[in-house]
Design a protein around this motif. Structure first.
Motif, PDB file in Angstrom:
ATOM      1  N   MET A   1       0.853  -1.194   0.000  1.00 23.60           N
ATOM      2  CA  MET A   1       0.000   0.000   0.000  1.00 23.60           C
ATOM      3  C   MET A   1       0.890   1.245   0.000  1.00 23.60           C
ATOM      4  SD  MET A   1      -2.781   1.261   2.860  1.00 23.60           S
ATOM      5  CE  MET A   1      -3.869  -0.135   2.612  1.00 23.60           C
ATOM      6  N   THR A   2       0.574   2.200  -0.859  1.00 19.51           N
ATOM      7  CA  THR A   2       1.347   3.443  -0.878  1.00 19.51           C
ATOM      8  C   THR A   2       0.992   4.302   0.326  1.00 19.51           C
ATOM      9  OG1 THR A   2      -0.308   4.636  -2.148  1.00 19.51           O
ATOM     10  CG2 THR A   2       1.393   3.439  -3.403  1.00 19.51           C
ATOM     11  N   LEU A   3       1.871   5.247   0.642  1.00 20.75           N
ATOM     12  CA  LEU A   3       1.582   6.169   1.729  1.00 20.75           C
ATOM     13  C   LEU A   3       0.337   6.989   1.424  1.00 20.75           C
ATOM     14  CD1 LEU A   3       2.469   7.296   4.458  1.00 20.75           C
ATOM     15  CD2 LEU A   3       3.934   8.914   3.229  1.00 20.75           C
ATOM     16  N   ALA A   4       0.164   7.383   0.172  1.00 17.22           N
ATOM     17  CA  ALA A   4      -1.019   8.176  -0.199  1.00 17.22           C
ATOM     18  C   ALA A   4      -2.310   7.456   0.173  1.00 17.22           C
ATOM     19  CB  ALA A   4      -0.987   8.479  -1.695  1.00 17.22           C
ATOM     20  N   ALA A   5      -2.343   6.144  -0.017  1.00 17.98           N
ATOM     21  CA  ALA A   5      -3.551   5.370   0.255  1.00 17.98           C
ATOM     22  C   ALA A   5      -3.846   5.245   1.741  1.00 17.98           C
ATOM     23  CB  ALA A   5      -3.423   3.987  -0.368  1.00 17.98           C
ATOM     24  N   ARG A   6      -2.897   5.668   2.578  1.00 22.76           N
ATOM     25  CA  ARG A   6      -3.106   5.648   4.024  1.00 22.76           C
ATOM     26  C   ARG A   6      -3.513   7.024   4.571  1.00 22.76           C
ATOM     27  NH1 ARG A   6      -0.744   1.146   6.570  1.00 22.76           N
ATOM     28  NH2 ARG A   6       0.721  -0.051   5.295  1.00 22.76           N
ATOM     29  N   LEU A   7      -3.549   8.039   3.724  1.00 20.52           N
ATOM     30  CA  LEU A   7      -3.695   9.410   4.202  1.00 20.52           C
ATOM     31  C   LEU A   7      -5.130   9.919   4.175  1.00 20.52           C
ATOM     32  CD1 LEU A   7      -0.572  11.032   2.516  1.00 20.52           C
ATOM     33  CD2 LEU A   7      -0.979  10.822   4.978  1.00 20.52           C
ATOM     34  N   ASP A   8      -5.537  10.526   5.281  1.00 22.68           N
ATOM     35  CA  ASP A   8      -6.767  11.315   5.333  1.00 22.68           C
ATOM     36  C   ASP A   8      -6.348  12.772   5.128  1.00 22.68           C
ATOM     37  OD1 ASP A   8      -8.142   8.997   5.904  1.00 22.68           O
ATOM     38  OD2 ASP A   8      -8.492   9.471   8.014  1.00 22.68           O
ATOM     39  N   HIS A   9      -6.648  13.306   3.958  1.00 26.44           N
ATOM     40  CA  HIS A   9      -6.264  14.668   3.565  1.00 26.44           C
ATOM     41  C   HIS A   9      -7.183  15.632   4.319  1.00 26.44           C
ATOM     42  CE1 HIS A   9      -4.257  17.544   1.143  1.00 26.44           C
ATOM     43  NE2 HIS A   9      -5.098  17.624   0.134  1.00 26.44           N
ATOM     44  N   THR A  10      -6.622  16.409   5.230  1.00 26.40           N
ATOM     45  CA  THR A  10      -7.409  17.055   6.279  1.00 26.40           C
ATOM     46  C   THR A  10      -7.405  18.572   6.181  1.00 26.40           C
ATOM     47  OG1 THR A  10      -6.938  15.205   7.757  1.00 26.40           O
ATOM     48  CG2 THR A  10      -7.654  17.258   8.784  1.00 26.40           C
ATOM     49  N   LEU A  11      -8.591  19.145   6.375  1.00 30.19           N
ATOM     50  CA  LEU A  11      -8.734  20.607   6.478  1.00 30.19           C
ATOM     51  C   LEU A  11      -9.791  20.889   7.539  1.00 30.19           C
ATOM     52  CD1 LEU A  11      -8.160  23.500   5.539  1.00 30.19           C
ATOM     53  CD2 LEU A  11      -9.899  23.181   3.767  1.00 30.19           C
ATOM     54  N   LEU A  12      -9.335  21.209   8.743  1.00 29.13           N
ATOM     55  CA  LEU A  12     -10.269  21.447   9.851  1.00 29.13           C
ATOM     56  C   LEU A  12     -10.065  22.811  10.494  1.00 29.13           C
ATOM     57  CD1 LEU A  12     -10.163  17.903  11.509  1.00 29.13           C
ATOM     58  CD2 LEU A  12     -12.022  18.880  10.134  1.00 29.13           C
ATOM     59  N   ARG A  13      -9.395  23.701   9.791  1.00 24.14           N
ATOM     60  CA  ARG A  13      -9.203  25.057  10.324  1.00 24.14           C
ATOM     61  C   ARG A  13     -10.547  25.792  10.392  1.00 24.14           C
ATOM     62  NH1 ARG A  13      -5.474  25.490   6.168  1.00 24.14           N
ATOM     63  NH2 ARG A  13      -6.725  27.203   5.334  1.00 24.14           N
ATOM     64  N   PRO A  14     -10.734  26.639  11.391  1.00 27.11           N
ATOM     65  CA  PRO A  14     -11.998  27.362  11.504  1.00 27.11           C
ATOM     66  C   PRO A  14     -12.230  28.353  10.373  1.00 27.11           C
ATOM     67  CG  PRO A  14     -10.430  28.149  13.142  1.00 27.11           C
ATOM     68  CD  PRO A  14      -9.840  26.920  12.536  1.00 27.11           C
ATOM     69  N   ASP A  15     -11.146  28.756   9.681  1.00 21.19           N
ATOM     70  CA  ASP A  15     -11.293  29.703   8.582  1.00 21.19           C
ATOM     71  C   ASP A  15     -11.294  29.020   7.209  1.00 21.19           C
ATOM     72  OD1 ASP A  15      -8.639  28.957   8.672  1.00 21.19           O
ATOM     73  OD2 ASP A  15      -7.839  30.974   8.338  1.00 21.19           O
ATOM     74  N   ALA A  16     -11.497  27.700   7.173  1.00 24.89           N
ATOM     75  CA  ALA A  16     -11.583  26.989   5.891  1.00 24.89           C
ATOM     76  C   ALA A  16     -12.718  27.578   5.057  1.00 24.89           C
ATOM     77  CB  ALA A  16     -11.834  25.507   6.137  1.00 24.89           C
ATOM     78  N   ASN A  17     -12.502  27.650   3.740  1.00 27.49           N
ATOM     79  CA  ASN A  17     -13.553  28.205   2.883  1.00 27.49           C
ATOM     80  C   ASN A  17     -13.904  27.253   1.745  1.00 27.49           C
ATOM     81  OD1 ASN A  17     -11.729  28.694   0.635  1.00 27.49           O
ATOM     82  ND2 ASN A  17     -10.983  30.509   1.715  1.00 27.49           N
ATOM     83  N   PRO A  39     -14.754  19.781   7.885  1.00 26.25           N
ATOM     84  CA  PRO A  39     -15.724  20.172   8.909  1.00 26.25           C
ATOM     85  C   PRO A  39     -17.119  19.665   8.554  1.00 26.25           C
ATOM     86  CG  PRO A  39     -14.331  22.029   8.304  1.00 26.25           C
ATOM     87  CD  PRO A  39     -14.055  20.952   7.301  1.00 26.25           C
ATOM     88  N   PRO A  40     -17.974  19.428   9.555  1.00 26.79           N
ATOM     89  CA  PRO A  40     -19.317  18.908   9.276  1.00 26.79           C
ATOM     90  C   PRO A  40     -20.105  19.712   8.248  1.00 26.79           C
ATOM     91  CG  PRO A  40     -18.859  18.748  11.606  1.00 26.79           C
ATOM     92  CD  PRO A  40     -17.704  19.507  11.006  1.00 26.79           C
ATOM     93  N   CYS A  41     -19.936  21.028   8.248  1.00 31.51           N
ATOM     94  CA  CYS A  41     -20.699  21.859   7.312  1.00 31.51           C
ATOM     95  C   CYS A  41     -20.268  21.648   5.867  1.00 31.51           C
ATOM     96  CB  CYS A  41     -20.594  23.327   7.693  1.00 31.51           C
ATOM     97  SG  CYS A  41     -18.912  23.998   7.659  1.00 31.51           S
ATOM     98  N   TYR A  42     -19.137  20.973   5.651  1.00 31.54           N
ATOM     99  CA  TYR A  42     -18.646  20.741   4.292  1.00 31.54           C
ATOM    100  C   TYR A  42     -18.804  19.293   3.831  1.00 31.54           C
ATOM    101  CZ  TYR A  42     -16.671  25.386   3.658  1.00 31.54           C
ATOM    102  OH  TYR A  42     -16.520  26.748   3.476  1.00 31.54           O
ATOM    103  N   VAL A  43     -19.481  18.460   4.617  1.00 35.50           N
ATOM    104  CA  VAL A  43     -19.633  17.055   4.219  1.00 35.50           C
ATOM    105  C   VAL A  43     -20.418  16.929   2.916  1.00 35.50           C
ATOM    106  CG1 VAL A  43     -20.736  14.865   4.820  1.00 35.50           C
ATOM    107  CG2 VAL A  43     -19.356  16.077   6.523  1.00 35.50           C
ATOM    108  N   ALA A  44     -21.556  17.593   2.825  1.00 38.81           N
ATOM    109  CA  ALA A  44     -22.395  17.445   1.628  1.00 38.81           C
ATOM    110  C   ALA A  44     -21.678  17.904   0.360  1.00 38.81           C
ATOM    111  CB  ALA A  44     -23.722  18.187   1.812  1.00 38.81           C
TER     112      ALA A  44
END
Length: 222
Positions: A1-17, A39-44
């Protein structure tokens, strides 16, 4: 398995847009990351953006402090799953653990795990290792196993420190092979990421995912 396939690409900053979340999804699809964690507001919108790809959509529950009531966490989980999340990262009630009420944590994990599994989703339980003794980490792991969590996750990334090799090694010693480990918080280099995988991490959460992979991403240890 590559490292990429293990990664959760994350953006949880409060100022995310909106634009940043859209770019996160595009990067995850282009590089074959395991999931995006938004963030939950960006799931959909993330679920819509990633429809037809192999990238999962994950979000956070009771984040980042963990002391929301169980009913609030359950409702957060319901909404996230309805919006299209297939992986939930839930923070335990650290106050309950510190106060000697382990049964409350086990019940909360089991309720949300049952909900996730009805929806063919995964539950990752964040125990925030930076705030726990080794004995408390072991107890938290036992409660996660009893609560049928799919993963135990080290950290929110919002505490005094994130994942360490020692944390992951301890989790791997305590947890059965059926429960996977996610390391998160402060993972900024490929060397650090590979050390965590070598210690037993199955998944890594990072907002620096692009820096962790190379154009010719080599398979990591199984």
């Amino acid at each position: 398995m590559t490292l990429a396939a293990r990664l959760d690409h994350t953006l949880l900053r409060p100022d995310a847009n909106d634009a940043q979340v859209a770019r996160l999804c595009e990067e995850a699809a282009a590089h074959g990351f395991a999931s995006v964690c938004v963030p939950p507001c960006y799931v959909a919108p993330a679920a819509a953006k990633l429809a037809g790809t192999a990238v999962a959509v994950s979000t956070v529950i009771g984040f980042p402090l963990g002391y929301s009531t169980s009913s609030v966490k359950f409702k957060e989980a319901e909404v996230a799953l309805y919006d299209g999340a297939t992986e939930l990262d839930m923070v335990i009630n650290i106050s309950a653990l510190k106060s000697g009420r382990p049964e409350a944590i086990q019940a909360e994990v089991l309720d949300v795990a049952d909900l996730c599994h009805v929806h063919q989703a995964l539950l990752k339980v964040i125990i925030e290792t930076a705030l726990l003794t080794d004995a408390e980490i072991e107890l938290a792991c036992q409660l996660c196993v009893a609560g049928e969590a799919d993963f135990v996750k080290t950290s929110t990334g919002f505490a005094s420190r994130g994942a360490s090799v020692a944390d992951v090694a301890l989790l791997r010693r305590v947890l059965p092979a059926s429960v996977r480990i996610k390391a998160a918080g402060g993972i900024r280099t490929r060397a650090a990421a590979l050390a965590l995988v070598a210690a037993g991490a199955d998944r890594l959460g990072s907002s620096h995912s692009l820096a962790l992979i190379s154009e010719n991403d080599e398979p990591t240890a199984a």
